[in-house]
Design a protein around this motif. Structure first.
Motif, PDB file in Angstrom:
ATOM      1  N   VAL A 102      -4.149  10.250  12.516  1.00  0.00           N
ATOM      2  CA  VAL A 102      -2.526  10.669  12.194  1.00  0.00           C
ATOM      3  C   VAL A 102      -1.671   9.830  12.930  1.00  0.00           C
ATOM      4  CG1 VAL A 102      -0.926  12.367  12.469  1.00  0.00           C
ATOM      5  CG2 VAL A 102      -3.270  12.847  11.487  1.00  0.00           C
ATOM      6  N   VAL A 103      -2.291   9.393  14.110  1.00  0.00           N
ATOM      7  CA  VAL A 103      -1.254   8.481  15.159  1.00  0.00           C
ATOM      8  C   VAL A 103      -1.177   7.082  14.379  1.00  0.00           C
ATOM      9  CG1 VAL A 103      -1.364   7.202  17.451  1.00  0.00           C
ATOM     10  CG2 VAL A 103      -1.999   9.742  17.105  1.00  0.00           C
ATOM     11  N   ASP A 104      -2.395   6.700  13.832  1.00  0.00           N
ATOM     12  CA  ASP A 104      -2.274   5.115  13.182  1.00  0.00           C
ATOM     13  C   ASP A 104      -1.303   5.797  11.971  1.00  0.00           C
ATOM     14  OD1 ASP A 104      -2.911   2.805  13.125  1.00  0.00           O
ATOM     15  OD2 ASP A 104      -4.672   3.280  11.775  1.00  0.00           O
ATOM     16  N   LEU A 105      -1.281   6.685  11.248  1.00  0.00           N
ATOM     17  CA  LEU A 105      -0.541   6.784  10.216  1.00  0.00           C
ATOM     18  C   LEU A 105       1.041   6.886  10.556  1.00  0.00           C
ATOM     19  CD1 LEU A 105       0.069   7.579   7.134  1.00  0.00           C
ATOM     20  CD2 LEU A 105       0.102  10.237   7.896  1.00  0.00           C
ATOM     21  N   VAL A 106       1.507   7.418  11.662  1.00  0.00           N
ATOM     22  CA  VAL A 106       2.750   7.420  12.191  1.00  0.00           C
ATOM     23  C   VAL A 106       3.148   5.984  12.530  1.00  0.00           C
ATOM     24  CG1 VAL A 106       4.137   8.252  14.189  1.00  0.00           C
ATOM     25  CG2 VAL A 106       2.546   9.742  12.927  1.00  0.00           C
ATOM     26  N   ARG A 107       2.276   5.259  13.054  1.00  0.00           N
ATOM     27  CA  ARG A 107       2.696   3.951  13.680  1.00  0.00           C
ATOM     28  C   ARG A 107       2.986   2.932  12.467  1.00  0.00           C
ATOM     29  NH1 ARG A 107       0.238  -0.371  13.315  1.00  0.00           N
ATOM     30  NH2 ARG A 107      -1.917   0.417  12.561  1.00  0.00           N
ATOM     31  N   ILE A 108       2.202   2.996  11.276  1.00  0.00           N
ATOM     32  CA  ILE A 108       2.274   2.391  10.282  1.00  0.00           C
ATOM     33  C   ILE A 108       3.425   2.719   9.377  1.00  0.00           C
ATOM     34  CG2 ILE A 108       1.429   1.884   7.746  1.00  0.00           C
ATOM     35  CD1 ILE A 108      -1.524   2.155   9.198  1.00  0.00           C
ATOM     36  N   VAL A 109       3.822   4.056   9.130  1.00  0.00           N
ATOM     37  CA  VAL A 109       5.112   4.449   8.323  1.00  0.00           C
ATOM     38  C   VAL A 109       6.421   4.039   9.110  1.00  0.00           C
ATOM     39  CG1 VAL A 109       6.212   6.278   7.397  1.00  0.00           C
ATOM     40  CG2 VAL A 109       3.756   6.055   7.056  1.00  0.00           C
ATOM     41  N   ARG A 157       0.895  -1.208  -0.067  1.00  0.00           N
ATOM     42  CA  ARG A 157       0.136   0.113  -0.083  1.00  0.00           C
ATOM     43  C   ARG A 157       0.832   1.057  -0.140  1.00  0.00           C
ATOM     44  NH1 ARG A 157      -3.072  -3.384   3.210  1.00  0.00           N
ATOM     45  NH2 ARG A 157      -2.428  -2.679   4.941  1.00  0.00           N
ATOM     46  N   PHE A 158       1.969   1.304   0.686  1.00  0.00           N
ATOM     47  CA  PHE A 158       2.938   2.342   0.811  1.00  0.00           C
ATOM     48  C   PHE A 158       3.461   2.615  -0.629  1.00  0.00           C
ATOM     49  CE2 PHE A 158       6.963   4.266   1.873  1.00  0.00           C
ATOM     50  CZ  PHE A 158       6.678   5.441   2.315  1.00  0.00           C
ATOM     51  N   GLU A 159       3.753   1.746  -1.347  1.00  0.00           N
ATOM     52  CA  GLU A 159       4.238   1.868  -2.696  1.00  0.00           C
ATOM     53  C   GLU A 159       3.172   2.557  -3.739  1.00  0.00           C
ATOM     54  OE1 GLU A 159       7.219   1.301  -3.833  1.00  0.00           O
ATOM     55  OE2 GLU A 159       7.835   0.662  -1.624  1.00  0.00           O
ATOM     56  N   THR A 160       2.020   2.548  -3.293  1.00  0.00           N
ATOM     57  CA  THR A 160       0.952   3.170  -4.129  1.00  0.00           C
ATOM     58  C   THR A 160       1.027   4.499  -3.952  1.00  0.00           C
ATOM     59  OG1 THR A 160      -0.847   2.931  -2.563  1.00  0.00           O
ATOM     60  CG2 THR A 160      -0.604   1.125  -4.047  1.00  0.00           C
ATOM     61  N   LEU A 161       1.686   5.094  -3.078  1.00  0.00           N
ATOM     62  CA  LEU A 161       1.635   6.436  -2.591  1.00  0.00           C
ATOM     63  C   LEU A 161       2.293   7.310  -3.808  1.00  0.00           C
ATOM     64  CD1 LEU A 161       2.495   6.781   1.253  1.00  0.00           C
ATOM     65  CD2 LEU A 161       0.007   6.525   0.262  1.00  0.00           C
ATOM     66  N   LEU A 167      -3.118   4.009   3.009  1.00  0.00           N
ATOM     67  CA  LEU A 167      -2.447   3.181   4.028  1.00  0.00           C
ATOM     68  C   LEU A 167      -3.371   2.640   4.822  1.00  0.00           C
ATOM     69  CD1 LEU A 167       0.829   5.057   4.734  1.00  0.00           C
ATOM     70  CD2 LEU A 167       0.540   3.099   3.505  1.00  0.00           C
ATOM     71  N   GLU A 168      -4.725   2.839   4.956  1.00  0.00           N
ATOM     72  CA  GLU A 168      -5.616   2.376   5.713  1.00  0.00           C
ATOM     73  C   GLU A 168      -5.610   2.846   7.113  1.00  0.00           C
ATOM     74  OE1 GLU A 168      -6.363  -1.744   5.283  1.00  0.00           O
ATOM     75  OE2 GLU A 168      -6.777  -1.718   2.909  1.00  0.00           O
ATOM     76  N   ALA A 169      -5.016   4.133   7.230  1.00  0.00           N
ATOM     77  CA  ALA A 169      -4.598   4.688   8.694  1.00  0.00           C
ATOM     78  C   ALA A 169      -6.129   5.489   9.049  1.00  0.00           C
ATOM     79  CB  ALA A 169      -3.665   5.343   8.612  1.00  0.00           C
ATOM     80  N   ARG A 170      -6.409   5.210  10.282  1.00  0.00           N
ATOM     81  CA  ARG A 170      -7.758   5.692  10.912  1.00  0.00           C
ATOM     82  C   ARG A 170      -7.548   7.152  11.547  1.00  0.00           C
ATOM     83  NH1 ARG A 170      -8.761   0.302  14.010  1.00  0.00           N
ATOM     84  NH2 ARG A 170      -6.509   0.640  14.037  1.00  0.00           N
TER      85      ARG A 170
END
Length: 217
Positions: A199-206, A148-152, A194-197
Motif C-alpha cells: 500500500v505504501v508503494d501504491l501511495v508513492r506511485i499515485v 499503467r494508471f490509465e488501465t485502471l 500499477l506493479e505496487a508491492r
C-alpha cells in the motif's frame, strides 16, 4: 544506436560564435569518444533542431553567454520555459559574478570562464550527461507508470485516489456504499496493475503521478 554498455550515445550541443572555439571543443569531445554538434548562433541551432531530435537526445548543451542576436542567457530562459531538459553549461570570456549567479539561479548546470581548462569542461560535461541520463530514465519510468494508471477502471482509480488521501478500507467502503471486501478487491487490482508491492508503494506511485505534469505533446 546504443553504446557497448547498452546506453544511448550522448550528444553535446555547442553554440558559440567563435569558429575556432567550436572546432577546439569538437576535437576535445572526439578525443574522449563523445559526439558533438556545433552551431554559430541560436537561430542556426533552432533551424537544425528538428533533425537533431532533441526530444529523445541524451546529452548536454555548451552555450556561450554572448552570441550574435539572441544571447545565451536569453536562450536559456526560453529553454526553461519550454521545459527543455538538456543541462546547460555556460562558457564566457566576459563573465562576472552577477552574471554567473543569474545563470545558476535560472537552472544552468555550470558556468565556466574562457579560456576553459579542458579537464574542467570535460568533468562538467560528463557530470551533466550523467544527470540527464538519470533524468531520462526517471521520465521513462513515469511514462510507464502513467500508462499503467490509465488501465485502471473508474472504480479502481477512485479507490486508489482515496487510499492516497489517507482513507482506510472501512472508511472508503462507507463512503462508496461498498463492502470492505470489495474495496480490498479493487485496491488489490489497482496495486497489481500499477506493479505496487505494498500500500505504501501504491501511495508513492499515485502521489508521484499526481505531482508530475503530463509531458506536453
Amino acid at each position: 544506436m546504443m553504446t557497448a554498455t547498452g546506453e544511448e550515445p550522448a550528444t553535446v550541443i555547442i553554440i558559440d560564435d567563435d569558429e575556432s572555439v567550436r572546432e577546439a571543443l569538437e576535437g576535445l569531445l572526439e578525443s574522449v569518444g563523445l559526439r558533438g554538434r556545433s552551431f554559430g548562433s541560436v537561430p542556426e541551432y533552432l533551424g537544425a533542431r528538428p533533425a537533431i531530435d532533441t526530444g529523445s537526445l541524451v546529452g548536454c548543451m555548451v552555450l556561450d553567454v554572448r552570441l550574435p542576436g539572441r544571447s545565451g542567457m536569453d536562450f536559456q530562459t526560453e529553454l526553461a520555459k519550454s521545459r527543455n531538459s538538456l543541462p546547460v553549461i555556460f562558457i564566457s570570456g566576459h563573465a562576472d559574478v552577477p552574471m554567473s549567479v543569474r545563470a545558476m539561479k535560472a537552472g544552468a548546470f555550470e558556468f565556466l570562464t574562457k579560456p576553459v581548462h579542458h579537464q574542467e569542461l570535460l568533468d562538467a560535461i560528463q557530470a551533466a550527461i550523467a544527470q540527464h541520463r538519470d533524468q531520462r530514465l526517471q521520465e521513462r519510468g513515469q511514462v510507464g507508470q502513467r500508462a499503467r494508471f490509465e488501465t485502471l477502471t473508474a472504480r479502481e482509480r477512485e479507490i486508489a485516489l482515496m487510499v492516497v488521501s489517507g482513507r482506510r478500507n472501512k472508511q472508503i467502503a462507507g463512503d462508496l456504499g461498498l463492502s470492505e471486501a470489495t474495496v480490498k478487491l479493487h485496491r488489490g487490482q489497482a496495486m497489481r496493475k500499477l506493479e505496487a508491492r505494498s500500500v505504501v508503494d501504491l501511495v508513492r506511485i499515485v502521489d508521484s503521478l499526481l505531482s508530475t505534469p503530463e509531458p506536453s505533446a
